[in-house]
Design a protein around this motif. Structure first.
Motif, PDB file in Angstrom:
ATOM      1  N   GLY A 395       0.699  -1.111  -0.082  1.00 38.88           N
ATOM      2  CA  GLY A 395      -0.141  -0.152   0.041  1.00 38.88           C
ATOM      3  C   GLY A 395       0.827   1.368  -0.031  1.00 38.88           C
ATOM      4  O   GLY A 395       2.068   1.222  -0.187  1.00 38.88           O
ATOM      5  N   VAL A 396       0.087   2.216   0.188  1.00 41.80           N
ATOM      6  CA  VAL A 396       1.015   3.829   0.225  1.00 41.80           C
ATOM      7  C   VAL A 396       0.466   4.597   1.499  1.00 41.80           C
ATOM      8  O   VAL A 396      -0.414   4.121   2.278  1.00 41.80           O
ATOM      9  CB  VAL A 396       0.472   4.346  -1.148  1.00 41.80           C
ATOM     10  N   HIS A 397       1.268   5.626   1.600  1.00 36.20           N
ATOM     11  CA  HIS A 397       1.168   6.433   2.595  1.00 36.20           C
ATOM     12  C   HIS A 397      -0.165   7.199   2.537  1.00 36.20           C
ATOM     13  O   HIS A 397      -0.398   7.636   1.513  1.00 36.20           O
ATOM     14  CB  HIS A 397       2.310   7.580   2.799  1.00 36.20           C
ATOM     15  N   PRO A 398      -0.831   7.528   3.675  1.00 41.57           N
ATOM     16  CA  PRO A 398      -2.236   8.003   3.458  1.00 41.57           C
ATOM     17  C   PRO A 398      -2.059   9.638   3.030  1.00 41.57           C
ATOM     18  O   PRO A 398      -2.987  10.419   2.792  1.00 41.57           O
ATOM     19  CB  PRO A 398      -2.939   7.806   4.765  1.00 41.57           C
ATOM     20  N   GLU A 399      -0.816  10.176   3.300  1.00 39.95           N
ATOM     21  CA  GLU A 399      -0.797  11.685   2.888  1.00 39.95           C
ATOM     22  C   GLU A 399       0.259  11.731   1.762  1.00 39.95           C
ATOM     23  O   GLU A 399       0.916  12.819   1.631  1.00 39.95           O
ATOM     24  CB  GLU A 399      -0.283  12.254   4.103  1.00 39.95           C
ATOM     25  N   GLY A 400       0.440  10.535   0.948  1.00 35.14           N
ATOM     26  CA  GLY A 400       1.375  10.626   0.052  1.00 35.14           C
ATOM     27  C   GLY A 400       0.760  11.118  -1.482  1.00 35.14           C
ATOM     28  O   GLY A 400      -0.578  11.099  -1.573  1.00 35.14           O
ATOM     29  N   SER A 401       1.324  10.777  -2.475  1.00 34.95           N
ATOM     30  CA  SER A 401       1.158  11.439  -3.749  1.00 34.95           C
ATOM     31  C   SER A 401       0.017  10.489  -4.241  1.00 34.95           C
ATOM     32  O   SER A 401      -1.042  11.046  -4.836  1.00 34.95           O
ATOM     33  CB  SER A 401       2.422  11.340  -4.720  1.00 34.95           C
ATOM     34  N   ASP A 402      -0.003   8.963  -4.340  1.00 28.76           N
ATOM     35  CA  ASP A 402      -1.024   8.242  -4.652  1.00 28.76           C
ATOM     36  C   ASP A 402      -2.336   8.411  -4.306  1.00 28.76           C
ATOM     37  O   ASP A 402      -3.325   8.506  -4.783  1.00 28.76           O
ATOM     38  CB  ASP A 402      -0.647   6.702  -4.706  1.00 28.76           C
ATOM     39  N   ALA A 403      -2.355   8.600  -2.916  1.00 28.79           N
ATOM     40  CA  ALA A 403      -3.508   8.799  -1.898  1.00 28.79           C
ATOM     41  C   ALA A 403      -4.049  10.185  -2.666  1.00 28.79           C
ATOM     42  O   ALA A 403      -5.188  10.262  -2.571  1.00 28.79           O
ATOM     43  CB  ALA A 403      -3.122   8.949  -0.403  1.00 28.79           C
ATOM     44  N   TRP A 404      -3.160  11.141  -2.740  1.00 26.95           N
ATOM     45  CA  TRP A 404      -3.865  12.619  -3.085  1.00 26.95           C
ATOM     46  C   TRP A 404      -4.424  12.574  -4.624  1.00 26.95           C
ATOM     47  O   TRP A 404      -5.431  13.085  -4.791  1.00 26.95           O
ATOM     48  CB  TRP A 404      -2.718  13.593  -3.038  1.00 26.95           C
ATOM     49  N   ALA A 405      -3.656  11.815  -5.439  1.00 28.29           N
ATOM     50  CA  ALA A 405      -3.957  11.789  -6.946  1.00 28.29           C
ATOM     51  C   ALA A 405      -5.250  10.849  -7.230  1.00 28.29           C
ATOM     52  O   ALA A 405      -5.894  10.960  -7.936  1.00 28.29           O
ATOM     53  CB  ALA A 405      -2.725  11.492  -7.779  1.00 28.29           C
ATOM     54  N   GLY A 406      -5.432   9.836  -6.301  1.00 32.72           N
ATOM     55  CA  GLY A 406      -6.411   8.691  -6.506  1.00 32.72           C
ATOM     56  C   GLY A 406      -7.327   8.703  -5.317  1.00 32.72           C
ATOM     57  O   GLY A 406      -7.774   7.604  -4.927  1.00 32.72           O
ATOM     58  N   GLN A 407      -7.963   9.842  -4.798  1.00 31.62           N
ATOM     59  CA  GLN A 407      -8.720   9.914  -3.571  1.00 31.62           C
ATOM     60  C   GLN A 407      -9.926   8.991  -3.655  1.00 31.62           C
ATOM     61  O   GLN A 407     -10.366   8.443  -2.793  1.00 31.62           O
ATOM     62  CB  GLN A 407      -8.967  11.100  -3.196  1.00 31.62           C
ATOM     63  N   GLU A 408     -10.484   9.072  -4.954  1.00 32.66           N
ATOM     64  CA  GLU A 408     -11.813   8.262  -5.184  1.00 32.66           C
ATOM     65  C   GLU A 408     -11.867   6.634  -5.102  1.00 32.66           C
ATOM     66  O   GLU A 408     -12.612   5.833  -5.031  1.00 32.66           O
ATOM     67  CB  GLU A 408     -12.292   8.662  -6.460  1.00 32.66           C
ATOM     68  N   ALA A 409     -10.441   6.138  -5.255  1.00 34.19           N
ATOM     69  CA  ALA A 409     -10.341   4.829  -5.251  1.00 34.19           C
ATOM     70  C   ALA A 409      -9.792   4.416  -3.958  1.00 34.19           C
ATOM     71  O   ALA A 409      -9.692   3.250  -3.887  1.00 34.19           O
ATOM     72  CB  ALA A 409      -9.166   4.527  -6.420  1.00 34.19           C
ATOM     73  N   PHE A 410      -9.459   5.188  -2.881  1.00 36.93           N
ATOM     74  CA  PHE A 410      -9.187   4.771  -1.408  1.00 36.93           C
ATOM     75  C   PHE A 410     -10.210   4.785  -0.463  1.00 36.93           C
ATOM     76  O   PHE A 410     -11.142   5.771  -0.869  1.00 36.93           O
ATOM     77  CB  PHE A 410      -7.897   5.645  -1.103  1.00 36.93           C
ATOM     78  N   ALA A 411     -10.368   4.124   0.420  1.00 35.43           N
ATOM     79  CA  ALA A 411     -11.353   3.988   1.433  1.00 35.43           C
ATOM     80  C   ALA A 411     -10.959   4.679   2.635  1.00 35.43           C
ATOM     81  O   ALA A 411      -9.712   4.607   3.420  1.00 35.43           O
ATOM     82  CB  ALA A 411     -11.446   2.746   1.952  1.00 35.43           C
ATOM     83  N   ALA A 412     -11.707   6.044   2.624  1.00 37.21           N
ATOM     84  CA  ALA A 412     -11.609   7.105   3.628  1.00 37.21           C
ATOM     85  C   ALA A 412     -11.600   6.381   4.974  1.00 37.21           C
ATOM     86  O   ALA A 412     -12.417   5.656   5.168  1.00 37.21           O
ATOM     87  CB  ALA A 412     -12.287   8.146   3.322  1.00 37.21           C
ATOM     88  N   GLY A 413     -10.656   6.860   5.877  1.00 38.60           N
ATOM     89  CA  GLY A 413     -11.037   6.370   7.320  1.00 38.60           C
ATOM     90  C   GLY A 413     -10.567   4.944   7.605  1.00 38.60           C
ATOM     91  O   GLY A 413     -10.909   4.302   8.687  1.00 38.60           O
ATOM     92  N   MET A 414      -9.873   4.304   6.673  1.00 40.33           N
ATOM     93  CA  MET A 414      -9.450   2.908   6.850  1.00 40.33           C
ATOM     94  C   MET A 414      -8.087   2.672   6.792  1.00 40.33           C
ATOM     95  O   MET A 414      -7.345   3.350   6.021  1.00 40.33           O
ATOM     96  CB  MET A 414     -10.286   1.980   5.905  1.00 40.33           C
ATOM     97  N   SER A 415      -7.508   1.694   7.492  1.00 43.50           N
ATOM     98  CA  SER A 415      -6.063   1.348   7.322  1.00 43.50           C
ATOM     99  C   SER A 415      -5.997  -0.318   7.118  1.00 43.50           C
ATOM    100  O   SER A 415      -6.784  -0.672   7.611  1.00 43.50           O
ATOM    101  CB  SER A 415      -5.384   1.772   8.377  1.00 43.50           C
ATOM    102  N   VAL A 416      -5.018  -0.491   6.315  1.00 43.95           N
ATOM    103  CA  VAL A 416      -4.895  -1.969   5.973  1.00 43.95           C
ATOM    104  C   VAL A 416      -3.810  -2.644   7.132  1.00 43.95           C
ATOM    105  O   VAL A 416      -3.093  -1.896   7.936  1.00 43.95           O
ATOM    106  CB  VAL A 416      -4.032  -2.218   4.774  1.00 43.95           C
ATOM    107  N   GLY A 417      -4.199  -3.856   7.575  1.00 46.62           N
ATOM    108  CA  GLY A 417      -3.216  -4.472   8.714  1.00 46.62           C
ATOM    109  C   GLY A 417      -3.659  -5.919   8.716  1.00 46.62           C
ATOM    110  O   GLY A 417      -3.681  -6.397   7.634  1.00 46.62           O
TER     111      GLY A 417
END
Length: 710
Positions: A395-417
């Protein structure tokens, strides 16, 4: 039960089964939170009923799922998929139900990637690729979707090969600027391939790190997985470096002096690798070179072709990098007009200085890509059958480039573990936002396809960290303990079809890191698609029977067999028991030190006895001989790829990463060292009699008949 039905329809588990086989219920608040992250309101019984009614009505009326899969085997044995398939999962976990099939009389039309149109449901002659499909029902309703036509399997290696596993930053040469770089990688593959017949070199993820200082040193929590980090550049090998004019030479000399000091700190003074300091010096050098030297027309044309090939994805990444320089990388705190890529475009157009920085970061991506290509070419020229194995982080950092550029594809308020297991009763939270499976399917898996295509450009193989994530991931709601998470299922058929297709196009192998908790059927499905697994010596035991080490002939063939990984003790540390002492010193042992040492000595003695009985330890006891015996054991298995942790070749005792620690241990910051802990340069490693003896034996035992021996 209504909430459970709604959750099942969206692939959200309401129970999970840990390793002991028990069925554990998921907290209802977790299920509600995860559904909310998928855009489903389940906050009240009325909302649940309404959401379930809506999704079941949509199923009945659906003409097409968002994405379909058609496997091409050449013999007609497999045909079209239907989107998410019926999957039973572990005991007690509800299935993910497929959307309804299109009604009789529906007209299907496929428009292929090259624009050809095919009418009907006979897709046996369709070309491989990602195509558009349109359905029209007899009542006039229409729908569109994406059709993935994929080969049935990833290509396999032509013959058995051994290779080296290394964290690139840890391998410094006498030319490095404080950490290993792509010039060092080129030298390593050339030496390993030509001198020792290695078939591959596997490196850590080279993904772009989060900008700013201090940054997270872990390569497994990047800003962007799609683009490489320019911190890996070998500055002196950028063509513009040789063209720097005398008027800027004094400034460049100061930068080179600072680089030499960074190198000396690590190699001569025992300092840790400081990625932030390395980047600061390299950034100064890159700004100087790109501002001082105008590339020739051929270089400019190459850059423009690179820009055109990367498209908007690179533009977004470079824009994020430029904005992060000005506002910090926490993009959720940026001004409102900058929080989405499309809104930020206006700011870039209106600000020449910002636009110049975007161009600068585009050029860095280009330069890094070209040095990656050079390293891959060097591996081929050295005779490596596979070449460089790149690594895809989970995965990627929640404050990184991919998370910013593809916000619609990521689940907000969730983390993988990971859920609690026998090794970690508290579970794990990796701090990585997960992709939304519904968003991926609706986009025809475009974010995933683009990521794979970029990583495979210069890869002979791709290692996928936590490959089980293609099937399901453990989501942890923000602010809750990992024990309060749940599994969310992905359309594994579509994820695998995209993976196999892109690997086929690149002519690359795929290796899955499948260590830890793996649900039933996953390894079998991965093997069916040609995805290799990962087998680590110390974990290969007859767990269902005696518990003794698994005989070498019973290992699987389609795997990379290794003695250790970056998250585990080195072989020297395990054989000596040093890893137990280290964990005790850091407060990580679950029990009494002496009791743990006794158990560890018994386990090690069991392995030594096995090596002796199999005739793998003719030299008698001794650390170096026992490390060679470990690798002889790996060679006695049918594994088609055997990996050597490069620090093992010189007796390094320290793990690169110690899970469960942060400040307590220098994770991701240690150079390769000898048994005494003194750093070894690439040149010293290549000249090491100990490394030569081990690698020469591996070469002799894996080389085809008639091949030149080292």
């Amino acid at each position: 039960m209504t909430l459970a039905r709604l959750a099942a329809r969206h692939g959200v588990a309401t129970v999970h089964s840990p390793a002991d086989g028990a069925v554990v219920p998921v907290p209802e608040t977790t299920v509600v939170a995860v559904l909310a992250a998928l855009g489903v309101d389940a906050s009240t019984p009325e909302a649940v009923a309404a959401a379930l009614g809506a999704v079941e009505r949509a199923d009945r009326e659906s003409l097409l799922p968002p994405t379909l899969v058609h496997w091409r085997t050449g013999d007609g044995s497999e045909g079209p998929g239907t989107g998410p398939r019926e999957e039973t999962g572990p005991p007690g976990e509800p299935p993910l139900r497929p959307p309804a099939a299109h009604p009789p009389g529906t007209r299907l039309q496929v428009t292929t990637e090259d624009g050809a149109v095919v009418i009907g449901e006979d897709w046996s002659e369709l070309p491989l690729g990602v195509h558009a499909v349109q359905a029209e029902a007899p009542d006039g309703r229409t729908a569109t979707g994406t059709l993935i036509v994929s080969p049935a399997r990833v290509p396999g290696p032509d013959r058995r090969a051994y290779g080296l596993l290394v964290q690139l930053y840890s391998l410094l040469s006498t030319r490095s600027w404080g950490m290993g770089d792509l010039g060092d990688l080129r030298e390593l593959v050339t030496w390993a391939g030509r001198r020792h017949g290695a078939g591959f070199v596997q490196v850590n993820p080279l993904h772009a790190g989060v900008p700013g200082a201090p940054t997270d040193p872990s390569p497994y929590r990047p800003s962007s997985r799609r683009f490489p980090d320019p911190v890996h550049l070998r500055i002196e090998e950028i063509p513009e470096y040789a063209l720097i004019g005398p008027e800027r030479r004094e400034e460049l000399d100061r930068i080179l002096a600072d680089a030499a000091e960074l190198r000396e700190r690590v190699l001569g003074k025992g300092a840790l690798i400081d990625r932030d300091a390395v980047w600061e010096v390299k950034r100064r050098a890159l700004e100087l070179l790109l501002a001082s030297v105008e590339p020739g027309p051929g270089r400019r044309a190459d850059f423009h072709d690179f820009l055109a090939g990367r498209g908007r994805a690179l533009e977004d990444h470079a824009t994020y990098q430029a904005l992060a320089e000005r506002h910090g990388h926490h993009w959720r705190a940026w001004p409102d007009a900058l929080r989405t890529p499309r809104a930020a475009e206006a700011a870039v157009r209106a600000d020449p200085a910002l636009a110049a920085r975007v161009d600068f970061h585009c050029r860095l991506a280009w330069l890094t890509d070209r040095q990656l290509a050079d390293a891959a070419g060097a591996a081929r020229e050295a005779g490596m059958e596979i070449g460089i194995v790149h690594d895809l982080a989970v995965g990627v950092h929640p404050e990184g480039s991919d998370a910013w550029a593809g916000q619609e594809a990521f689940a907000a308020g969730m983390s993988v573990g990971a859920p609690p297991d026998a090794f970690n009763s508290r579970g794990q939270d990796w701090g990585l936002p997960p992709w939304r499976p519904d968003a991926l399917a609706a986009a025809g898996y475009a974010p995933y396809r683009g990521l794979l295509r970029e990583l495979l450009r210069h890869a002979g193989a791709l290692r996928i960290d936590h490959v089980m994530g293609l099937f399901r991931l453990w989501w942890v709601p923000e602010g809750r303990e990992p024990t309060e998470g749940t599994y969310v299922r992905y359309d594994a058929e579509a994820m695998l079809a995209v993976l196999v297709l892109e690997a086929h196009r690149a002519g690359a192998l795929v290796i899955g890191e499948d260590l830890g908790t793996v649900e039933p059927g996953v390894r079998e499905e991965l093997a069916r698609r040609g995805v290799f697994g990962t087998s680590v010596l110390w974990f290969e035991r007859d767990w269902a029977g005696t518990g003794h080490p698994l005989p070498p002939e019973e290992w699987r063939a389609e795997c990379v067999a290794t003695a250790t990984t970056h998250d585990l003790p080195s072989t020297a540390a395990r054989l000596s028991g040093d890893h137990v002492v280290l964990r005790h010193r850091l407060g990580l042992l679950p029990g009494d030190l002496e009791r743990e040492r006794v158990a560890d000595r018994a386990e090690t003695a069991e392995w030594r006895g096995l090596f002796e009985r199999l005739g793998l330890l003719p030299e008698g006891p001794g650390e170096e001989a026992e490390i060679r015996a470990v690798h002889r054991y790996l060679l006695a298995t049918p594994a088609r790829m055997v990996g050597v942790w490069l620090p093992d070749a010189v007796g390094d005792r320290r793990p690169q990463n110690l899970p469960g620690t942060w400040d307590e241990y220098p994770n991701w910051r240690l150079p390769v060292a000898g048994p005494d802990g003194q750093p070894l340069t690439l040149e010293a490693l290549a000249a090491s009699p100990r490394a030569h003896a081990l690698l020469s034996e591996l070469h002799a035992r894996t080389a085809p008949p008639g091949a030149r021996r080292a």
